[in-house]
Write an enzyme that holds these catalytic residues in place. Sequence first.
Site, mmCIF file in Angstrom:
data_model
loop_
_atom_site.group_PDB
_atom_site.id
_atom_site.type_symbol
_atom_site.label_atom_id
_atom_site.label_comp_id
_atom_site.label_asym_id
_atom_site.label_seq_id
_atom_site.Cartn_x
_atom_site.Cartn_y
_atom_site.Cartn_z
ATOM 1 N N GLN A 103 -14.317 2.818 0.913
ATOM 2 C CA GLN A 103 -13.693 2.282 -0.299
ATOM 3 C C GLN A 103 -13.392 3.444 -1.226
ATOM 4 O OE1 GLN A 103 -15.900 -0.667 -2.558
ATOM 5 N NE2 GLN A 103 -14.171 -1.046 -3.938
ATOM 6 N N HIS A 129 -9.967 -5.170 -3.689
ATOM 7 C CA HIS A 129 -8.651 -5.423 -3.097
ATOM 8 C C HIS A 129 -8.834 -5.894 -1.665
ATOM 9 C CE1 HIS A 129 -9.764 -1.165 -2.736
ATOM 10 N NE2 HIS A 129 -9.210 -1.198 -1.530
ATOM 11 N N ASP A 165 0.853 -1.189 0.000
ATOM 12 C CA ASP A 165 0.000 0.000 0.000
ATOM 13 C C ASP A 165 0.887 1.237 0.000
ATOM 14 O OD1 ASP A 165 -3.235 0.516 0.937
ATOM 15 O OD2 ASP A 165 -1.834 2.194 1.060
ATOM 16 N N ILE A 166 0.511 2.218 -0.800
ATOM 17 C CA ILE A 166 1.307 3.442 -0.942
ATOM 18 C C ILE A 166 1.251 4.293 0.327
ATOM 19 C CG2 ILE A 166 -0.494 4.964 -1.883
ATOM 20 C CD1 ILE A 166 1.547 5.707 -4.107
ATOM 21 N N HIS A 191 -6.936 -5.891 1.840
ATOM 22 C CA HIS A 191 -5.816 -5.357 2.615
ATOM 23 C C HIS A 191 -5.283 -6.468 3.516
ATOM 24 C CE1 HIS A 191 -6.750 -0.898 2.128
ATOM 25 N NE2 HIS A 191 -7.923 -1.399 1.822
#
Length: 115
Positions: free
Chosen positions: A95, A101, A32-33, A103
Amino acid sequence: VPDSVCIFCKIVAGEIPADIVAESDSAIAFRDISPQAPVHVLVIPREHHATLADMLAAGADITGVFNLATSVASAEGVADSGYRLVVNTNADANQTVFHLHVHVIGGRVMAWPPG
Ligand code: AMP
């Protein structure tokens, strides 16, 4: 959101960079960024599905996504210490990317329930 403008479809296609940590035939995993824990990886199907419900309604197999998620948890060293799999769906759950996706979050003790 059409595949051509979906940011996660672009990661699947290699059109924008991501820190990919694992891949399978049906799914890919990348960091994750904006990590919220020491381990924070996103696992996505290669196919575009906006939400979990959409993916299941399309008759697609979710197994590959969860197989890769558990494999990532092991590789990241949190399988035994503990981790959380989260699928945010729609507005109340925050979201923000409408390509399903999961996590994978771990490496610290988490509160329950989530905020
Ligand atoms: P959600 O709120 O469940 O839709 O989560 C979307 C997640 O995607 C957030 O945690 C973002 O930090 C993450 N994210 C958005 N863009 C990227 C990107 N280009 N690479 C990696 N993670 C991203």
